[in-house]
Design a protein around this motif. Structure first.
Motif, PDB file in Angstrom:
ATOM      1  N   TRP A 322     -28.099 154.161 -21.035  1.00  0.00           N
ATOM      2  CA  TRP A 322     -27.253 153.912 -22.203  1.00  0.00           C
ATOM      3  C   TRP A 322     -26.955 155.218 -22.935  1.00  0.00           C
ATOM      4  O   TRP A 322     -25.803 155.520 -23.261  1.00  0.00           O
ATOM      5  CB  TRP A 322     -27.949 152.901 -23.111  1.00  0.00           C
ATOM      6  CG  TRP A 322     -27.219 152.543 -24.354  1.00  0.00           C
ATOM      7  CD1 TRP A 322     -25.965 152.026 -24.462  1.00  0.00           C
ATOM      8  CD2 TRP A 322     -27.707 152.645 -25.697  1.00  0.00           C
ATOM      9  NE1 TRP A 322     -25.649 151.790 -25.796  1.00  0.00           N
ATOM     10  CE2 TRP A 322     -26.711 152.163 -26.555  1.00  0.00           C
ATOM     11  CE3 TRP A 322     -28.916 153.081 -26.239  1.00  0.00           C
ATOM     12  CZ2 TRP A 322     -26.873 152.125 -27.947  1.00  0.00           C
ATOM     13  CZ3 TRP A 322     -29.084 153.038 -27.617  1.00  0.00           C
ATOM     14  CH2 TRP A 322     -28.069 152.557 -28.458  1.00  0.00           C
ATOM     15  N   GLY A 325     -24.512 157.432 -21.327  1.00  0.00           N
ATOM     16  CA  GLY A 325     -23.146 156.932 -21.268  1.00  0.00           C
ATOM     17  C   GLY A 325     -22.808 156.227 -19.972  1.00  0.00           C
ATOM     18  O   GLY A 325     -21.635 155.919 -19.717  1.00  0.00           O
ATOM     19  N   SER A 328     -23.591 150.132 -20.676  1.00  0.00           N
ATOM     20  CA  SER A 328     -23.336 149.538 -21.989  1.00  0.00           C
ATOM     21  C   SER A 328     -24.255 148.332 -22.153  1.00  0.00           C
ATOM     22  O   SER A 328     -24.833 147.833 -21.181  1.00  0.00           O
ATOM     23  CB  SER A 328     -21.873 149.113 -22.113  1.00  0.00           C
ATOM     24  OG  SER A 328     -21.556 148.143 -21.122  1.00  0.00           O
TER      25      SER A 328
END
Length: 342
Positions: A322, A325, A328
């Motif tokens: 997370w 990146g 999600s």
């Protein structure tokens, strides 16, 4: 070096102590868990003893310490207790040695403050916020229901009260113990501000839980900082220590056997988590909770006795992706986060 070697194939018996280098003794104490022991190192300073960690508080272990104090340690006082990190299996008797014998308490600041805070924070039940944390992680429903009614683990059950006052050590400091000068290195991931000690005079490294040969230290996310990224800290620390580790270093770890082969072991620790992250990336092609991805992370089923530690480590891997990146998360109607690769 292409292998890891164990100069001692058999550890001392619980409560027993053997000399493994000049002025350095290896003591083993029992723990009431699957990892059933902790290694303590007793260093002879000439006019007194320095203890590297002290084990988990129990009547049985206190009896073992008293036997040692009346026996092989009776010739001189315990002058210092040194904390590698704040976990209860390592600092359970630090306060006892300060209280009973006037020993100096040596620790990194974060380890000391965390230990003192946790021993003062006595809880008879889990708070709503803690229960929400485990629900969001996707804890199994039956275990979550049990947790809502049971008394949580309290540091004060396993750790003697932490005294007011300590001597701070930091990254880059040096300390004299056991007729040696040691460089202090402070790393993170398994525990904040974990100290290890690297001898300038020979090949010894007091590695604590930062580098252990046959197991990987637990890397967990907890209710105190639910969005933490300890796995990134751990991997950065392992990579950093590769700059210092040499093939002839004799690592004296907090658990399992002393070993030679630190460069290889650090490489293995990094590869272990990179492999787990690759498996997790494949598993998160469809949304899952942290509780649902443990098989992918660990490559085995996690039993009830290990479930709590497994869950917080699985969550650490989710948080890593997370923060990077790559993944999600969505908070679903059941109160659990579900993670998915972007």
């Amino acid at each position: 070096m292409t292998t890891i070697r164990y100069p001692w194939e058999t550890p001392p018996e619980n409560g027993g102590m053997i000399e493994i280098a000049e002025a350095v003794f290896w003591l083993r104490l029992p723990l009431p868990m699957k990892l059933d022991h902790v290694n303590i190192y007793v260093l002879d300073d000439g006019d007194g003893w320095t203890l590297i960690d002290t084990g988990m508080k129990s009547r049985k272990v206190q009896g073992m310490w008293q036997h040692l104090l009346d026996g092989p340690l009776r010739s001189k006082p315990v002058k210092r207790v040194v904390a590698t990190h704040h976990h209860p299996d390592h600092i359970g008797f630090h306060g006892w040695f300060v209280e009973q014998f006037g020993a100096e308490y040596i620790s990194t600041q974060v380890a000391y403050l965390t230990a003192r805070m946790l021993t003062l924070d006595v809880q008879d039940s889990y708070s709503p916020g803690q229960i929400d944390f485990y629900r969001r992680a996707g804890m199994r429903a039956d275990l979550l229901a049990k947790r809502e009614t049971e008394r949580p683990f309290n540091f004060s059950d396993m750790v003697h009260p932490i005294p007011v006052g300590f001597t701070r050590i930091e990254e880059g400091d040096v300390i004299e113990m056991g007729s040696r000068i040691w460089d202090i290195r402070v790393d993170h991931g398994h525990a904040p501000d974990h100290a290890s000690f690297w001898s300038r005079d020979d090949n010894l490294v007091l590695s604590g839980d930062q580098v252990i040969a046959s197991i990987s230290s637990n890397i967990g996310v907890y209710p105190t900082e639910p969005d933490a990224n300890p796995l990134a800290e751990w991997m950065n620390s392992c990579a950093r220590l590769q700059e210092f580790a040499t093939a002839d270093h004799l690592a004296l770890p907090g658990h399992k056997l002393p070993f030679i082969g630190m460069p290889l072991r650090l490489k293995q620790l990094l590869e272990n988590h990179h492999g787990a992250l690759d498996r997790l990336r494949a598993d998160l092609k469809s949304p899952k909770t942290a509780g649902e991805i443990m098989l992918a992370v660990f490559k085995r089923n996690i039993g009830d006795g290990e479930y709590g530690l497994g869950l917080v480590e699985a969550l650490a891997h989710c948080n890593y992706l997370w923060h990077a990146g790559e993944a999600s998360r969505t908070l679903d109607q059941d109160g659990a986060y579900r993670w998915v690769i972007k």
